[in-house]
Design a protein around this motif. Structure first.
Motif, PDB file in Angstrom:
ATOM      1  N   MET A  21       0.496  -0.837   0.373  1.00  0.00           N
ATOM      2  CA  MET A  21      -0.001  -0.337   0.371  1.00  0.00           C
ATOM      3  C   MET A  21       0.401   1.984  -0.087  1.00  0.00           C
ATOM      4  O   MET A  21       0.298   2.250  -0.545  1.00  0.00           O
ATOM      5  N   PHE A  22       1.770   1.329   1.360  1.00  0.00           N
ATOM      6  CA  PHE A  22       3.003   2.392   0.758  1.00  0.00           C
ATOM      7  C   PHE A  22       3.635   2.860  -0.535  1.00  0.00           C
ATOM      8  O   PHE A  22       3.308   3.506  -0.851  1.00  0.00           O
ATOM      9  N   GLU A  23       3.940   1.403  -1.767  1.00  0.00           N
ATOM     10  CA  GLU A  23       4.279   1.433  -2.285  1.00  0.00           C
ATOM     11  C   GLU A  23       3.546   2.363  -3.392  1.00  0.00           C
ATOM     12  O   GLU A  23       3.580   2.751  -4.205  1.00  0.00           O
ATOM     13  N   ARG A  24       2.081   2.100  -3.440  1.00  0.00           N
ATOM     14  CA  ARG A  24       1.870   2.417  -4.190  1.00  0.00           C
ATOM     15  C   ARG A  24       1.478   4.035  -4.299  1.00  0.00           C
ATOM     16  O   ARG A  24       0.983   4.444  -5.161  1.00  0.00           O
ATOM     17  N   PHE A  25       1.217   4.008  -3.115  1.00  0.00           N
ATOM     18  CA  PHE A  25       1.390   5.551  -2.347  1.00  0.00           C
ATOM     19  C   PHE A  25       2.238   5.974  -3.228  1.00  0.00           C
ATOM     20  O   PHE A  25       2.198   7.354  -3.006  1.00  0.00           O
ATOM     21  N   LEU A  26       3.312   5.912  -2.994  1.00  0.00           N
ATOM     22  CA  LEU A  26       4.479   6.685  -3.379  1.00  0.00           C
ATOM     23  C   LEU A  26       4.705   6.693  -4.954  1.00  0.00           C
ATOM     24  O   LEU A  26       5.529   7.688  -5.458  1.00  0.00           O
ATOM     25  N   HIS A  27       3.992   5.600  -5.029  1.00  0.00           N
ATOM     26  CA  HIS A  27       4.066   5.699  -6.717  1.00  0.00           C
ATOM     27  C   HIS A  27       3.415   6.468  -7.891  1.00  0.00           C
ATOM     28  O   HIS A  27       3.267   7.316  -8.247  1.00  0.00           O
ATOM     29  N   GLN A  28       1.880   7.183  -7.005  1.00  0.00           N
ATOM     30  CA  GLN A  28       1.274   8.175  -6.427  1.00  0.00           C
ATOM     31  C   GLN A  28       1.604   9.402  -6.660  1.00  0.00           C
ATOM     32  O   GLN A  28       1.080  10.190  -7.376  1.00  0.00           O
ATOM     33  N   THR A  29       2.586   9.747  -5.877  1.00  0.00           N
ATOM     34  CA  THR A  29       3.347  10.990  -5.174  1.00  0.00           C
ATOM     35  C   THR A  29       4.575  11.302  -6.289  1.00  0.00           C
ATOM     36  O   THR A  29       4.953  11.130  -4.623  1.00  0.00           O
ATOM     37  N   PRO A  30       5.333  10.815  -6.618  1.00  0.00           N
ATOM     38  CA  PRO A  30       6.632  11.703  -7.141  1.00  0.00           C
ATOM     39  C   PRO A  30       6.839  12.501  -6.754  1.00  0.00           C
ATOM     40  O   PRO A  30       8.363  12.562  -6.159  1.00  0.00           O
ATOM     41  N   PHE A  31       5.768  13.625  -5.566  1.00  0.00           N
ATOM     42  CA  PHE A  31       7.275  14.693  -5.339  1.00  0.00           C
ATOM     43  C   PHE A  31       6.642  14.840  -3.897  1.00  0.00           C
ATOM     44  O   PHE A  31       8.242  14.585  -3.719  1.00  0.00           O
ATOM     45  N   PHE A  32       6.530  13.612  -3.549  1.00  0.00           N
ATOM     46  CA  PHE A  32       6.654  12.679  -2.227  1.00  0.00           C
ATOM     47  C   PHE A  32       7.426  12.808  -2.232  1.00  0.00           C
ATOM     48  O   PHE A  32       8.941  12.964  -0.924  1.00  0.00           O
ATOM     49  N   ARG A  33       7.964  11.958  -2.590  1.00  0.00           N
ATOM     50  CA  ARG A  33       9.453  11.520  -2.628  1.00  0.00           C
ATOM     51  C   ARG A  33      10.412  12.210  -3.319  1.00  0.00           C
ATOM     52  O   ARG A  33      11.957  12.140  -3.283  1.00  0.00           O
ATOM     53  N   LEU A  34      10.901  12.878  -3.463  1.00  0.00           N
ATOM     54  CA  LEU A  34      11.458  14.689  -3.939  1.00  0.00           C
ATOM     55  C   LEU A  34      11.258  15.079  -2.968  1.00  0.00           C
ATOM     56  O   LEU A  34      12.714  16.024  -2.559  1.00  0.00           O
ATOM     57  N   VAL A  35      10.135  15.929  -2.044  1.00  0.00           N
ATOM     58  CA  VAL A  35      10.286  16.578  -1.043  1.00  0.00           C
ATOM     59  C   VAL A  35      11.051  16.482   0.125  1.00  0.00           C
ATOM     60  O   VAL A  35      12.013  16.994   0.679  1.00  0.00           O
ATOM     61  N   VAL A  36      10.939  14.832   0.525  1.00  0.00           N
ATOM     62  CA  VAL A  36      11.764  14.823   2.017  1.00  0.00           C
ATOM     63  C   VAL A  36      12.740  14.126   2.074  1.00  0.00           C
ATOM     64  O   VAL A  36      13.143  14.885   2.838  1.00  0.00           O
ATOM     65  N   PRO A  37      13.592  13.933   1.214  1.00  0.00           N
ATOM     66  CA  PRO A  37      15.136  14.186   1.023  1.00  0.00           C
ATOM     67  C   PRO A  37      15.830  15.919   1.230  1.00  0.00           C
ATOM     68  O   PRO A  37      16.387  16.436   1.392  1.00  0.00           O
ATOM     69  N   LEU A  38      15.009  16.201   0.137  1.00  0.00           N
ATOM     70  CA  LEU A  38      15.071  17.983   0.149  1.00  0.00           C
ATOM     71  C   LEU A  38      14.766  17.962   1.769  1.00  0.00           C
ATOM     72  O   LEU A  38      16.140  19.364   2.034  1.00  0.00           O
ATOM     73  N   MET A  39      13.920  18.005   2.298  1.00  0.00           N
ATOM     74  CA  MET A  39      13.754  19.236   3.591  1.00  0.00           C
ATOM     75  C   MET A  39      14.831  18.238   4.419  1.00  0.00           C
ATOM     76  O   MET A  39      15.262  19.053   5.633  1.00  0.00           O
ATOM     77  N   LEU A  40      15.106  16.737   4.255  1.00  0.00           N
ATOM     78  CA  LEU A  40      15.959  16.153   5.257  1.00  0.00           C
ATOM     79  C   LEU A  40      17.556  17.275   5.214  1.00  0.00           C
ATOM     80  O   LEU A  40      18.051  17.589   6.347  1.00  0.00           O
ATOM     81  N   GLY A  41      18.066  17.441   4.161  1.00  0.00           N
ATOM     82  CA  GLY A  41      19.169  17.806   3.400  1.00  0.00           C
ATOM     83  C   GLY A  41      19.350  19.266   4.638  1.00  0.00           C
ATOM     84  O   GLY A  41      20.215  19.681   5.492  1.00  0.00           O
ATOM     85  N   ILE A  42      17.953  20.444   4.326  1.00  0.00           N
ATOM     86  CA  ILE A  42      17.893  21.302   4.976  1.00  0.00           C
ATOM     87  C   ILE A  42      17.754  21.285   6.517  1.00  0.00           C
ATOM     88  O   ILE A  42      18.557  22.310   6.902  1.00  0.00           O
ATOM     89  N   LEU A  43      17.112  20.557   7.003  1.00  0.00           N
ATOM     90  CA  LEU A  43      16.855  20.363   8.432  1.00  0.00           C
ATOM     91  C   LEU A  43      18.707  19.639   8.619  1.00  0.00           C
ATOM     92  O   LEU A  43      19.105  20.563  10.649  1.00  0.00           O
TER      93      LEU A  43
END
Length: 445
Positions: A1-23
């Motif tokens: 289910m989580f993999e399906r969510f990640l597939h449907q939300t490509p920007f979620f996969r992009l924004v998380v590492p960007l946020m982690l780097g900033i923090l």
């Protein structure tokens, strides 16, 4: 289910590492001299994966995803580092400088508060360029009360860093200012400054400020004064200079403080109004494109007349992505639109992640999207009016679920009357916004 969510939300996969780097960079302030080389290397590797069509393989595609995530993490590090490099400390001497007011001055009890952007500063016998942002208090007099955004002044004053009380659990005003890229403050006495020129700085912001002042004058011309003017101007145009501490306390206690800060609620109401007014465009060919274009333009125009504040701009970007998403998909993935808006906003300003308004806005929207349908489905109501109020209650509860931890962390209090308040406030705000815009249109006709 989580993999399906990640597939449907490509920007979620992009924004998380960007946020982690900033923090990560904000917390640990790592040396950044090697970041550009790492970013170039990771970018070359990611393009090689595409050029050699290695992403066709399931396992290699996962490795490519890790490379992209690492790139965004280091990009976050670099973006935050670039902000940190703007920090500047002044000597203890009195400084002579030329600066421009980049915010409309706000009258206080004994002073006039504004934000300055330094242009030149006198160092020994010569002038040197300096682009520091400084929080400024002008001694209240006839001249300071006439100052406006865009005025360029020659001044002499001590420029110091804001002082934190030292209490680890108290509000850190110095850190709060630093996330706005303000690292210094000054107090300028009467007689120690003079206006050199007018209408300097960003032309867009100057025009925005003038237009807002013109709309505020419409309220005055229609005999709206005192507390009524203070609340109406804050609610519709984001002008909060006239709000008294008593008004702020009353709205804060009742859990309605959010309506005085033009933000996602107001932009959302305007978005819904525009969608209803322009529904007929969907019946014609390419009508949905025209409808979305008009809605986006009107949202940005509203952001423009409210002074281009961060909260309105943030909400406008969010609803822009939602509107664009509706063009290309019948059922837009709201989580992807929210993640896309966060991604763009953090690219523009990585320090936005430390803004309480940014955190509350995204927490509220995400919580409403996730919890509201589930809460609403708990009751089946046949009466239209009662069902409408249940929708408002479910939205209010859903929003509070997401914002409760942040509210308690930053403010140490929770508005217990939020449900009752929002049942009254949201319809009232909608009517007031309708009325304000009708008044503006009639005044210009």
């Amino acid at each position: 289910m989580f993999e399906r969510f990640l597939h449907q939300t490509p920007f979620f996969r992009l924004v998380v590492p960007l946020m982690l780097g900033i923090l990560f960079q904000i917390k640990f302030r790592l040396p950044s001299q090697y970041n550009p080389y790492i970013l170039i290397g990771l970018l070359i590797i990611s393009f090689l994966f595409l050029f050699l069509k290695l992403t066709a393989s399931y396992n290699l595609n996962k490795i490519w995803g890790i490379v992209i995530s690492l790139y965004l993490f280091f990009l976050g590090l670099e973006l935050a580092s670039l902000k940190q490099q703007k920090e500047y400390s002044f000597s203890d001497d009195k400084h002579t400088f030329i600066a421009t007011l980049i915010e409309q001055p706000e009258e206080k009890e004994k002073s006039v508060k504004t934000i300055l952007k330094l242009d030149l500063i006198k160092d020994s016998a010569q002038w040197t360029q300096n682009s520091s942002i400084v929080l400024c208090y002008l001694e209240k007099d006839s001249l300071s009360l006439q100052m406006n955004m865009g005025d360029e002044m020659l001044a002499s004053a001590y420029i110091n860093e804001p002082v934190h009380t030292g209490n680890p659990y108290a509000f850190n005003y110095k850190k709060y200012l630093s996330y706005k890229e303000i690292y210094n403050q000054c107090y300028i006495q009467s007689g120690y400054y003079q206006v050199l020129t007018y209408n300097k700085g960003s032309k867009v912001k100057l025009i925005s400020n003038r237009l807002r002042q013109r709309l505020l004058n419409i309220y005055y011309a229609n005999q709206i004064h005192g507390d009524e003017f203070a609340v109406l101007s804050a609610l519709t145009l984001g002008y909060k200079s006239e709000l008294t501490p008593e008004i702020k306390e009353s709205f804060s206690t009742s859990g309605a403080m959010h309506i005085l800060a033009v933000s996602g609620l107001h932009v959302g109401i305007i978005y819904i109004i525009l969608c209803k007014l322009l529904f007929f465009l969907q019946r014609i060919k390419y009508g949905k494109y025209l409808q979305s274009a008009i809605i986006i333009l009107m949202l940005f125009f509203y952001a423009f007349i409210t002074g281009l504040s961060a909260s309105v701009f943030r909400a406008t970007i969010m609803f822009t992505f939602i509107s664009i998403g509706k063009i290309f998909t019948r059922q837009v993935n709201i989580y992807n639109s929210i993640a896309a808006s966060a991604f763009l906003l953090l690219l523009m300003n990585p320090y936005a992640i430390m803004n309480v308004g940014f955190q509350l806005s995204f927490a509220a929207v995400l919580s409403i999207v996730f919890f509201q349908p589930r809460l609403y489905s708990l009751l089946t109501i046949n009466n239209t009016l009662v069902d409408y109020f249940w929708q408002l209650v479910s939205v209010s509860i859903a929003a509070q679920i997401g914002t409760f931890p942040i509210t308690m962390f930053y403010f140490g209090q929770f508005p217990v009357y939020f449900m009752l308040t929002n049942i009254i406030v949201i319809p009232a705000v909608t009517i007031i916004i309708y009325g304000a815009f009708i008044l503006f249109i009639l005044s210009f006709s």
